[in-house]
Scaffold this active site. Structure first.
Site, PDB file in Angstrom:
ATOM      1  N   GLU A 112       0.826  -1.195   0.000  1.00 12.61           N
ATOM      2  CA  GLU A 112       0.000   0.000   0.000  1.00 12.61           C
ATOM      3  C   GLU A 112       0.864   1.249   0.000  1.00 12.61           C
ATOM      4  O   GLU A 112       1.967   1.267   0.556  1.00 12.61           O
ATOM      5  CB  GLU A 112      -0.899   0.026   1.239  1.00 12.61           C
ATOM      6  CG  GLU A 112      -2.040  -0.951   1.128  1.00 12.61           C
ATOM      7  CD  GLU A 112      -3.064  -0.753   2.220  1.00 12.61           C
ATOM      8  OE1 GLU A 112      -2.676  -0.269   3.298  1.00 12.61           O
ATOM      9  OE2 GLU A 112      -4.226  -1.087   1.995  1.00 12.61           O
ATOM     10  N   CYS A 125       3.221   8.766   0.755  1.00 10.00           N
ATOM     11  CA  CYS A 125       3.784   7.889   1.782  1.00 10.00           C
ATOM     12  C   CYS A 125       3.948   6.510   1.159  1.00 10.00           C
ATOM     13  O   CYS A 125       2.974   5.908   0.694  1.00 10.00           O
ATOM     14  CB  CYS A 125       2.855   7.847   2.991  1.00 10.00           C
ATOM     15  SG  CYS A 125       3.518   6.823   4.312  1.00 10.00           S
ATOM     16  N   CYS A 132       6.724  -6.286   8.031  1.00 11.11           N
ATOM     17  CA  CYS A 132       7.819  -5.646   8.761  1.00 11.11           C
ATOM     18  C   CYS A 132       8.295  -6.592   9.861  1.00 11.11           C
ATOM     19  O   CYS A 132       7.493  -7.269  10.500  1.00 11.11           O
ATOM     20  CB  CYS A 132       7.360  -4.323   9.373  1.00 11.11           C
ATOM     21  SG  CYS A 132       8.693  -3.428  10.194  1.00 11.11           S
ATOM     22  N   CYS A 136       6.547  -3.749  16.224  1.00 12.36           N
ATOM     23  CA  CYS A 136       6.127  -2.744  17.203  1.00 12.36           C
ATOM     24  C   CYS A 136       4.717  -3.099  17.700  1.00 12.36           C
ATOM     25  O   CYS A 136       3.860  -3.508  16.916  1.00 12.36           O
ATOM     26  CB  CYS A 136       6.161  -1.351  16.589  1.00 12.36           C
ATOM     27  SG  CYS A 136       7.814  -0.890  16.025  1.00 12.36           S
ATOM     28  N   CYS A 139       1.314  -1.591  16.146  1.00 12.81           N
ATOM     29  CA  CYS A 139       1.317  -1.419  14.690  1.00 12.81           C
ATOM     30  C   CYS A 139       0.761  -2.645  13.975  1.00 12.81           C
ATOM     31  O   CYS A 139       1.236  -3.756  14.178  1.00 12.81           O
ATOM     32  CB  CYS A 139       2.753  -1.149  14.251  1.00 12.81           C
ATOM     33  SG  CYS A 139       2.942  -1.149  12.475  1.00 12.81           S
ATOM     34  N   GLU A 182      10.496  -1.191   7.664  1.00 18.20           N
ATOM     35  CA  GLU A 182      11.538  -0.360   8.259  1.00 18.20           C
ATOM     36  C   GLU A 182      12.559  -0.074   7.151  1.00 18.20           C
ATOM     37  O   GLU A 182      13.300  -0.977   6.735  1.00 18.20           O
ATOM     38  CB  GLU A 182      12.179  -1.117   9.438  1.00 18.20           C
ATOM     39  CG  GLU A 182      13.540  -0.623   9.885  1.00 18.20           C
ATOM     40  CD  GLU A 182      13.574   0.861  10.233  1.00 18.20           C
ATOM     41  OE1 GLU A 182      12.775   1.297  11.079  1.00 18.20           O
ATOM     42  OE2 GLU A 182      14.410   1.584   9.644  1.00 18.20           O
ATOM     43  N   ASN A 312      -4.256   5.791  16.387  1.00 21.15           N
ATOM     44  CA  ASN A 312      -5.448   5.415  15.636  1.00 21.15           C
ATOM     45  C   ASN A 312      -5.777   3.986  16.038  1.00 21.15           C
ATOM     46  O   ASN A 312      -5.148   3.045  15.557  1.00 21.15           O
ATOM     47  CB  ASN A 312      -5.186   5.513  14.136  1.00 21.15           C
ATOM     48  CG  ASN A 312      -5.048   6.953  13.711  1.00 21.15           C
ATOM     49  OD1 ASN A 312      -5.934   7.767  13.958  1.00 21.15           O
ATOM     50  ND2 ASN A 312      -3.932   7.286  13.098  1.00 21.15           N
ATOM     51  N   CYS A 355      -2.320   6.512  10.473  1.00 19.72           N
ATOM     52  CA  CYS A 355      -1.132   5.913  11.049  1.00 19.72           C
ATOM     53  C   CYS A 355      -1.455   4.658  11.836  1.00 19.72           C
ATOM     54  O   CYS A 355      -2.365   4.641  12.641  1.00 19.72           O
ATOM     55  CB  CYS A 355      -0.446   6.924  11.951  1.00 19.72           C
ATOM     56  SG  CYS A 355       1.191   6.397  12.409  1.00 19.72           S
TER      57      CYS A 355
END
Ligand code: SF4
Length: 380
Positions: A112, A125, A132, A136, A139, A182, A312, A355
């Protein structure tokens, strides 16, 4: 109101992927490497420059349409090489103008990218990996796990597709590497991408218009500090003690706060620039006045500005968004002690482009984390 647009064939907008994935991909190379490659197979260097201009200035990846090459050179290039490009599969539009793009890669994987208008500049973005490895805790992309690194063709290809779709090909826009992945975990491909993007013969996006966001892969940050071509740096901090950060951002167990902040302190920031520290606010976890005061002390001698990102919330993420009074109090504490601070407005939340909301689920994408966060962000 959410509006969806589906665009599978991009022939009309000149982005034509090759199905021959075994051939070397010309879009993986910066211009000097492309010239070298052409020379090595007996093609003149100036032909490489012509091809580079077609791909990045004209948005053309179909060699048969590169009219100034001549039929013989076109045939030779098509026989030896391919030019890869992500294919736009689906697009969502937020009521606030944010647009989220689902792109399919040559092997069928999906990523995306997000367009955030008027922040005040136009911002793309983009992603650097599928999934990833950093895991985290807040996330959604992290919850996907790591699938693979993107190639330069796939990273820059996102910019080409978005520039075409938004009609900004010839306009000035910003790029943030804050989507899935990352970036410093995919160092070489990201640096090649930055060189391709900056090239005056192509898209000509200077490094000052590019922001690279990292969770703090310290050795890669030290390497980045020695690069000739230097993007703006954003550090996803999110915590003020090692105990907190070990849990929220597990890479901290390998590169703890002291090493990270020391690296930031030594990072060669241009005279009028600052490192952006991103701090996601999680209700009752890292949003207290004591957290704010610790953040002030931590960044005391760093050229820093802080972007606060109220979470979010999303299904599967075990944290809540703080209320506005808490966010205001946190921001004011930082400002009172002289830290530059901004609070990101969430944008694109209705299409899960905010986010922390980006995630590719099977054949569909639901929108990911930092990408979404960034998208949602209120860029300076
Ligand atoms: S916040 Fe960024 S680095 Fe952390 S898991 Fe998500 S995408 Fe990866």
């Amino acid at each position: 109101m959410l509006r969806s647009i589906v665009s599978i064939s991009q022939t009309a907008n000149k982005i034509v992927p090759s199905t021959e994935t075994a051939l070397p991909d010309l879009a993986d190379l910066d211009r000097p490497a492309l010239e070298q490659l052409f020379e090595s197979v007996g093609l003149p260097r100036f032909r490489a420059r012509q091809v580079f201009r077609w791909i990045y200035r004209m948005g053309e990846t179909d060699v048969s349409r590169m009219t100034n090459l001549g039929a013989k050179v076109q045939a030779e290039i098509s026989r030896r090489f391919r030019i890869g490009s992500p294919i736009l599969e689906h697009q969502d539009r937020s009521a606030d103008g944010t647009r989220k793009f689902l792109l399919r890669l040559a092997d069928g994987r999906r990523i995306e990218a997000v367009y955030i208008p008027d922040t005040p500049k136009q911002t793309f973005c983009i992603s650097s990996q599928v999934g990833c490895a950093m895991d985290c805790d807040f996330c959604l992309t992290g919850k996907m796990g790591f699938t693979c690194h993107l190639t330069p063709a796939e990273i820059v290809g996102q910019v080409r597709v978005l520039a075409h779709e938004t009609g900004l090909h010839d306009a000035a826009f910003n790029i943030v590497l804050m989507g899935m992945g990352e970036p410093l975990h995919n160092y070489d491909a990201v640096m090649t991408s930055l060189r391709i993007l900056a090239d005056e013969e192509g898209l000509a996006v200077p490094p000052r218009r590019v922001t690279l966001s990292t969770v703090g892969v310290v050795p890669a940050m030290e390497k980045l500090a020695r690069e000739a071509l230097m993007p703006n740096l954003a550090v996803s901090l999110h915590a003020t003690t090692d105990e907190q950060r070990d849990r929220l951002v597990p890479i901290n167990r390998k590169y703890p706060l002291e090493a990270l902040i020391d690296t930031c302190r030594k990072f060669p920031v241009k005279r009028r620039n600052r490192i952006t520290f991103e701090y996601v606010l999680l209700a009752g976890v890292n949003d207290t006045p004591a957290d704010a005061r610790r953040l002030v002390r931590l960044l005391g001698d760093v050229k820093a500005k802080v972007n606060l990102l109220p979470l979010n919330a999303a299904p599967g993420i075990p944290y809540e968004r703080p209320d506005e009074a808490t966010v205001d109090r946190f921001a004011q504490t930082l400002a009172k002690h002289g830290l530059r601070v901004s609070v990101r407005k969430s944008r694109g939340r209705d299409i899960r482009a905010a986010c922390g909301q980006l995630i590719v689920e099977g054949k569909k994408t639901a929108a990911g984390p930092r990408l979404a966060a960034l998208m949602a962000a209120n860029h300076e």
